[in-house]
Design a protein around this motif. Structure first.
Motif, PDB file in Angstrom:
ATOM      1  N   GLU A  51       0.828  -1.207   0.000  1.00  0.00           N
ATOM      2  CA  GLU A  51       0.000   0.000   0.000  1.00  0.00           C
ATOM      3  C   GLU A  51       0.862   1.257   0.000  1.00  0.00           C
ATOM      4  N   ARG A  52       1.942   1.252   0.766  1.00  0.00           N
ATOM      5  CA  ARG A  52       2.832   2.419   0.781  1.00  0.00           C
ATOM      6  C   ARG A  52       3.477   2.624  -0.594  1.00  0.00           C
ATOM      7  N   GLU A  53       3.925   1.545  -1.199  1.00  0.00           N
ATOM      8  CA  GLU A  53       4.544   1.652  -2.524  1.00  0.00           C
ATOM      9  C   GLU A  53       3.529   2.097  -3.579  1.00  0.00           C
ATOM     10  N   MET A  54       2.277   1.630  -3.441  1.00  0.00           N
ATOM     11  CA  MET A  54       1.243   2.018  -4.402  1.00  0.00           C
ATOM     12  C   MET A  54       0.911   3.501  -4.293  1.00  0.00           C
ATOM     13  N   GLN A  55       0.902   4.041  -3.097  1.00  0.00           N
ATOM     14  CA  GLN A  55       0.636   5.468  -2.941  1.00  0.00           C
ATOM     15  C   GLN A  55       1.711   6.306  -3.620  1.00  0.00           C
ATOM     16  N   VAL A  56       2.954   5.895  -3.454  1.00  0.00           N
ATOM     17  CA  VAL A  56       4.052   6.618  -4.115  1.00  0.00           C
ATOM     18  C   VAL A  56       3.940   6.487  -5.624  1.00  0.00           C
ATOM     19  N   TRP A  57       3.620   5.289  -6.108  1.00  0.00           N
ATOM     20  CA  TRP A  57       3.535   5.051  -7.549  1.00  0.00           C
ATOM     21  C   TRP A  57       2.357   5.804  -8.167  1.00  0.00           C
ATOM     22  N   GLU A  58       1.223   5.811  -7.484  1.00  0.00           N
ATOM     23  CA  GLU A  58       0.057   6.518  -8.006  1.00  0.00           C
ATOM     24  C   GLU A  58       0.290   8.029  -8.037  1.00  0.00           C
ATOM     25  N   LYS A  59       0.996   8.545  -7.053  1.00  0.00           N
ATOM     26  CA  LYS A  59       1.343   9.975  -7.073  1.00  0.00           C
ATOM     27  C   LYS A  59       2.247  10.282  -8.263  1.00  0.00           C
ATOM     28  N   LYS A  60       3.163   9.381  -8.558  1.00  0.00           N
ATOM     29  CA  LYS A  60       4.047   9.552  -9.704  1.00  0.00           C
ATOM     30  C   LYS A  60       3.262   9.522 -11.011  1.00  0.00           C
ATOM     31  N   MET A  61       2.278   8.625 -11.120  1.00  0.00           N
ATOM     32  CA  MET A  61       1.470   8.536 -12.333  1.00  0.00           C
ATOM     33  C   MET A  61       0.633   9.798 -12.531  1.00  0.00           C
ATOM     34  N   GLU A  62       0.110  10.362 -11.439  1.00  0.00           N
ATOM     35  CA  GLU A  62      -0.649  11.608 -11.555  1.00  0.00           C
ATOM     36  C   GLU A  62       0.237  12.754 -12.010  1.00  0.00           C
ATOM     37  N   ASP A  63       1.461  12.802 -11.500  1.00  0.00           N
ATOM     38  CA  ASP A  63       2.391  13.860 -11.915  1.00  0.00           C
ATOM     39  C   ASP A  63       2.799  13.710 -13.379  1.00  0.00           C
ATOM     40  N   GLU A  64       2.833  12.462 -13.891  1.00  0.00           N
ATOM     41  CA  GLU A  64       3.233  12.221 -15.270  1.00  0.00           C
ATOM     42  C   GLU A  64       2.047  12.261 -16.237  1.00  0.00           C
ATOM     43  N   GLY A  65       0.874  12.623 -15.729  1.00  0.00           N
ATOM     44  CA  GLY A  65      -0.285  12.739 -16.603  1.00  0.00           C
ATOM     45  C   GLY A  65      -0.955  11.427 -16.941  1.00  0.00           C
ATOM     46  N   ARG A  66      -0.884  10.446 -16.053  1.00  0.00           N
ATOM     47  CA  ARG A  66      -1.554   9.154 -16.260  1.00  0.00           C
ATOM     48  C   ARG A  66      -2.522   8.867 -15.118  1.00  0.00           C
ATOM     49  N   PRO A  67      -3.494   9.743 -14.884  1.00  0.00           N
ATOM     50  CA  PRO A  67      -4.403   9.520 -13.740  1.00  0.00           C
ATOM     51  C   PRO A  67      -5.309   8.315 -13.926  1.00  0.00           C
ATOM     52  N   GLU A  68      -5.480   7.819 -15.182  1.00  0.00           N
ATOM     53  CA  GLU A  68      -6.359   6.672 -15.403  1.00  0.00           C
ATOM     54  C   GLU A  68      -5.809   5.386 -14.792  1.00  0.00           C
ATOM     55  N   LEU A  69      -4.516   5.389 -14.417  1.00  0.00           N
ATOM     56  CA  LEU A  69      -3.912   4.215 -13.802  1.00  0.00           C
ATOM     57  C   LEU A  69      -4.072   4.194 -12.288  1.00  0.00           C
ATOM     58  N   VAL A  70      -4.609   5.248 -11.735  1.00  0.00           N
ATOM     59  CA  VAL A  70      -4.788   5.342 -10.287  1.00  0.00           C
ATOM     60  C   VAL A  70      -6.077   4.617  -9.903  1.00  0.00           C
ATOM     61  N   ARG A  71      -6.054   3.924  -8.786  1.00  0.00           N
ATOM     62  CA  ARG A  71      -7.235   3.210  -8.311  1.00  0.00           C
ATOM     63  C   ARG A  71      -8.369   4.183  -8.004  1.00  0.00           C
ATOM     64  N   GLY A  72      -9.561   3.793  -8.394  1.00  0.00           N
ATOM     65  CA  GLY A  72     -10.729   4.631  -8.146  1.00  0.00           C
ATOM     66  C   GLY A  72     -10.880   5.778  -9.105  1.00  0.00           C
TER      67      GLY A  72
END
Length: 278
Positions: free
Chosen positions: A210-231
């Motif tokens: 879960e900790r690693e996923m939060q970091v990864w999802e934040k990175k995806m949002e910064d790179e313009g890939r919000p569709e990969l974030v859960r929810g």
């Protein structure tokens, strides 16, 4: 299938399932449909359809790529970009031979595909289309998993029972299905204290995940890939349709009076006629 088809060497290797015991001169000349019914992969019960031809641009890239590769020792993506820029620099007259060849191959493909399709019944064609959709779905899911792996998405950890199975299977050999049946019984008969050891380890791995996923999802949002974030839910851009106005009693009376007056004006004097609606 009436027309015969020359198979490319790659398709021939695929159908025969071997690459060493076949020469180009020994290539079969039977129609593609009859030939493929015997030499298809065991995972499919349907014949192999004709290969879709390349368009003008792809034909040019395939022809130009060896020359560009010899002159530019770069990666495949860079070579394709160079070929694309060279294609854009061509005039319409220079592109026309590739366009003509692509048109000829496309007409040939249409004829072969009609012959391929005519061999099916309606029920078989429906099953074939379903199998094609299922293969495309599997391919899409596999490409998505490969993309997520390249993007560094953390891997979901195993639960307690999965850790138990992994530990028991390490270094073992034999029938996997039989071993899994035995392990299910061993897990059910395992004391709660022993189970808790695996469950505790799985819980720690889940927290780390879960900790690693939060970091990864934040990175995806910064790179313009919000569709990969859960929810993630895409924003709706459609405009709301206006609800039609409710008809009141007064409106119905006015419309009925107007329709009666219109019919009376059309009726000829001295005749009896009923109302005719368009």
């Amino acid at each position: 299938m009436a027309a015969t088809t020359k198979l490319s060497l790659g398709v021939q290797y695929l159908l025969w399932g071997t690459k060493s015991s076949l020469s180009i001169s020994a290539r079969p000349t039977t129609p593609l449909l009859q030939f493929s019914r015997w030499f298809v992969q065991s995972s499919s019960k349907f014949p192999t359809p004709p290969k879709r031809p390349a368009n003008a641009y792809i034909r040019y890239v395939n022809q130009k790529m060896p020359t560009v590769r010899s002159q530019n020792p770069a990666g495949p993506k860079q070579i394709v970009r160079i070929c694309a820029s060279l294609w854009k620099q061509l005039s319409d007259t220079e592109k026309q031979p590739y366009v003509n060849d692509a048109a000829v191959e496309r007409e040939k493909y249409k004829s072969e595909y009609e012959d391929f399709k005519s061999d099916f019944t309606i029920e078989e064609w429906g099953e074939y289309q379903d199998s094609r959709r299922q293969k495309r779905r599997k391919l899409k899911n596999r490409r998505r998993r490969e993309e997520l792996q390249q993007l560094g998405k953390p891997k979901l950890p195993a639960h307690g029972y999965g850790l138990f199975v992994k530990e028991m299977l390490s270094g073992s050999s034999g029938n996997m299905a039989e071993q899994m049946k035995d392990m299910k019984g061993q897990w059910n008969n395992l004391p709660e204290a022993e189970k808790q050891k695996y469950m505790s380890e799985a819980s720690k791995a889940k927290e780390k995940y879960e900790r690693e996923m939060q970091v990864w999802e934040k990175k995806m949002e910064d790179e313009g890939r919000p569709e990969l974030v859960r929810g993630y839910r895409p924003q709706k851009t459609t405009t709301k349709k206006k609800k039609p106005k409710k008809k009141t009693i007064a409106t119905k009376v006015v419309r009925k009076t107007a329709a009666t007056a219109k019919l009376a004006a059309k009726k000829k004097p001295g005749t009896l006629s009923s109302a005719k609606w368009p």
